[in-house]
Scaffold this active site. Structure first.
Site, PDB file in Angstrom:
ATOM      1  N   CYS A 182       1.646   3.763  12.106  1.00 34.12           N
ATOM      2  CA  CYS A 182       2.841   3.292  11.075  1.00 34.12           C
ATOM      3  C   CYS A 182       2.979   4.440   9.865  1.00 34.12           C
ATOM      4  O   CYS A 182       2.187   5.377  10.041  1.00 34.12           O
ATOM      5  CB  CYS A 182       2.171   2.081  10.186  1.00 34.12           C
ATOM      6  SG  CYS A 182       0.885   2.568   9.284  1.00 34.12           S
ATOM      7  N   HIS A 204       0.788  -1.282   0.076  1.00 37.47           N
ATOM      8  CA  HIS A 204       0.019  -0.007   0.009  1.00 37.47           C
ATOM      9  C   HIS A 204       0.853   1.276  -0.172  1.00 37.47           C
ATOM     10  O   HIS A 204       2.078   1.120   0.463  1.00 37.47           O
ATOM     11  CB  HIS A 204      -0.934  -0.038   1.304  1.00 37.47           C
ATOM     12  CG  HIS A 204      -0.241  -0.195   2.580  1.00 37.47           C
ATOM     13  ND1 HIS A 204       0.209  -1.246   3.141  1.00 37.47           N
ATOM     14  CD2 HIS A 204       0.025   1.028   3.472  1.00 37.47           C
ATOM     15  CE1 HIS A 204       0.655  -1.085   4.257  1.00 37.47           C
ATOM     16  NE2 HIS A 204       0.681   0.255   4.527  1.00 37.47           N
TER      17      HIS A 204
END
Length: 670
Positions: free
Chosen positions: A182, A67
């Site tokens: 993250c 991603h």
């Protein structure tokens, strides 16, 4: 989710076209390109690879989630592929057979990112992943991912209202608060949260998670945080507002540990709590704390302004010191030197001086735009940067100076916050952060700064400059007293920063008056740590052993113009240290202004004395302030009533005995 994935974005036979993670990403990305969701295949794949290089995206359980955020993505999109042989995405337990390629625009809006985060949570549900492995066609897989085929984590157990009689009241649960984050903030953040929540339920632990993802985050309720027994940080980027968690047992790991071994983290948190371990959190940046929902407007305004000042200071220090070095080496006429890009002689010291001066000038030229840009950033996050920098640049262009930068930053942040509250059609959401918001906000801020409020602010700036230039006698001394008091009141806090920012703002268009102000501010800011260092040397028995050790470091900190060197002393005894420091700072500020000392460097302390106008008198002013502050703190500490110890000793004798006692006894006495 229905807008983000269609049957055309599903490939249940990914083995035919891909055997590596790069090939798998390309095969799924090509489907996005065919639907117009990605505009540049190679550019998008480069962004995917860059994200993969930060940290492998393979997860335990046969899942791969490549991603990224990318400027080549037109709208948030999800593609799904299934591989019978498995593809290595770096997971500890082997290849992945379920691959999800998540593509988010560079400025994806909160609604779409929230949907992506819900998918990340679903991936931790074994029923969901088993259903995907059993799907026979693309339409079925699409329906499952959209949520039409089943409800992830649905509880099939029949509810019951019956309560066993005579059961004892439940024991107080062990409480944990956690933060997950993250680098991209799309997948791992929410998967770690889901994994921790599942493990907590199995361990019968009460756990509350704050997900600091791209969809924004809501701070933990202070009551929940206060009642927590331990803290878990599962993160790959700094935890925002980390000081909230100080004083609690803390487990600090990467975000993938939160996904792969949540039960171990919970067990470790319980062990640390049982041992009584605590963690002192590091201080937050101004942006971390900017505008908490419970703050009043005055508090928010202070945090926004401190956000701008904190990012401005490195430009001030670097640019100002380079300019000062240029003057020191090349003399006061170095500002008349030609551009070093056109004329530079390697063996000529004047050329080197001009180089330093011109580099410093370029760095210093960012001062007002950076101030405005990061005030707006503190208010509206990244969308505020462009209009903030534009407004700051306009302030420089029209000579509105430091005051113009303050106004431009506040206006830019306000305009962006206003635009963000407008309901936008779904088709425009993907381009809002990268096109619409910067375009509209920059135009509005530019219009206001050029044609409406910029000129009055520029006039005010000129009046302030003329006032500083005309300061003499009693007026200059009074200003020096005020600046000295401000610099020493909170020792590096907001009031100190206001005085410092006022002085630095004058250096953008330096005059004799503004250079005097800069000299007074730096001199006063050096007094508190140097005075505490001297006091611990001449009357050490009034201070604890720790304070005497801090006094040794305070010599260097004070000489370097780091006022914060006095904070340990003020924290231990604020009612004596702060008034004494303020008295010394006021004397130094007044004398510096009375002597007419000037300073072109915004930082450097004793190390830039050769660059100061009337340096000997400047040192006299500093020495006088140090003497006053030292005498005051010694008298105040010496006059306090001794607190008898249990053995009948005086406070000083007890302190001496405590220093000689074992550490455990000192702790018990405290």
């Amino acid at each position: 989710m229905s807008e983000m994935i269609t049957a055309e974005l599903v490939d249940l036979e990914l083995d035919r076209s891909a055997g590596t993670k790069e090939a798998a990403a390309r095969a799924l990305a090509e489907r996005m390109v065919s639907l117009g969701r990605v505009t540049d295949l190679e550019g998008f794949l480069a962004d995917v690879a860059a994200r993969e290089a930060q940290m492998p995206t393979g997860l335990d359980g046969g899942i791969g989630i490549p991603h990224c955020r990318s400027a080549h993505v037109t709208e948030p999109t999800l593609a799904f592929g299934r591989s019978a042989d498995g593809i290595d995405f770096g997971a500890p337990d082997g290849p992945a057979d379920l691959i999800f390629l998540i593509a988010a625009p560079a400025g994806a809006d909160d609604a779409h990112l929230t949907i992506l985060s819900s998918l990340a949570r679903q991936l931790m549900d074994e029923q969901f992943t088993s259903a995907l492995r059993g799907a026979t066609d693309a339409a079925t897989a699409t329906a499952l991912i959209r949520g039409n085929g089943r409800v992830a984590g649905e509880n099939t157990q029949a509810p019951t209202d019956q309560q066993p009689e005579n059961d004892p009241p439940p024991a107080e649960p062990f409480r944990i608060v956690a933060v997950t984050s993250c680098p991209t903030g799309i997948a791992h953040t929410y998967m770690a949260a889901e994994s921790l929540e599942n493990a907590a339920r199995e361990a019968e632990v009460e756990l509350t998670v704050e997900t600091q993802g791209s969809a924004g985050f809501t701070r933990l309720d202070p009551a929940v945080l206060a009642s927590a027994d331990a803290v878990i940080f599962a993160h790959d980027v700094p935890v925002r507002d980390k000081d909230r968690f100080a004083g609690k047992p803390t487990v600090d790991v990467g975000v993938k540990a939160g996904i792969s071994r949540p039960a171990e983290l919970i067990a470790e948190a319980r062990e640390k709590a049982a041992r009584g371990e605590i963690t002192t959190a590091s201080a937050p940046t101004p942006v971390d704390n900017a505008g908490d929902s419970g703050d009043g407007y005055g508090t928010k305004l202070r945090k926004w302004l401190m956000s701008g000042v904190s990012y401005m200071v490195p430009f001030v220090a670097a640019g100002g010191l380079l300019i000062a070095l240029g003057f020191a080496i090349g003399g006061w006429q170095i500002d008349k030197a030609p551009s070093v890009a056109k004329h530079f002689v390697w063996t000529d010291t004047t050329s080197w001086a001009a180089l330093l001066f011109q580099i410093g000038g370029l760095a210093f030229a960012f001062l007002v735009p950076v101030l405005a840009g990061y005030i707006a950033y503190g208010m509206a996050d990244r969308p505020g940067l462009v209009p903030g920098f534009v407004g700051g640049s306009v302030a420089v262009t029209i000579n509105a100076g430091f005051l113009g930068g303050l106004a431009a930053g506040l206006i830019a942040g306000g305009v962006v916050m206003g635009i963000q509250r407008v309901r936008i059609p779904a088709v425009l959401r993907g381009i809002m952060p990268v096109v619409v918001i910067p375009l509209i906000s920059s135009a509005v801020v530019g219009f206001l700064m050029f044609l409406v409020i910029g000129k009055p602010i520029a006039s005010l700036q000129r009046a302030l400059t003329d006032w500083l230039e005309g300061l003499s006698g009693a007026n200059a001394i009074i200003l020096g007293v005020i600046l000295g008091l401000m610099m020493c009141f909170d020792l590096g806090g907001p009031l100190n920063k206001v005085a410092y920012a006022f002085a630095v703002g004058g250096l953008t268009n330096p005059t004799e008056g503004s250079l005097k102000v800069m000299a007074a501010v730096m001199a006063a800011g050096m007094v508190p740590p140097l005075a505490m260092a001297l006091a611990t040397t001449v009357r050490g028995r009034l201070f604890t052993k720790t304070e005497r050790e801090n006094g040794k470091a305070a010599w260097f900190l004070g000489a370097s113009f780091i006022t914060e060197g006095a904070i340990p002393f003020a924290a231990a005894d604020p009612l004596r240290v702060i008034p004494a420091s303020m008295a010394g700072g006021a004397v130094t500020g007044a004398l510096s202004m009375a002597f007419g000392c000037t300073l072109r460097a915004p930082h450097g302390g004793i190390f830039v004395v050769p660059l100061i106008g009337r340096p000997l008198l400047y040192l006299v002013a500093i020495a006088a302030g140090i003497g006053v502050a030292t005498v005051a703190v010694v008298l105040l500490k010496g006059a306090r009533k001794p607190v008898p110890s249990e053995s009948g000793e005086s406070g000083e004798s007890a302190a001496a005995a405590a220093e000689a006692a074992p550490k455990e006894q000192v702790t018990a006495a405290a």
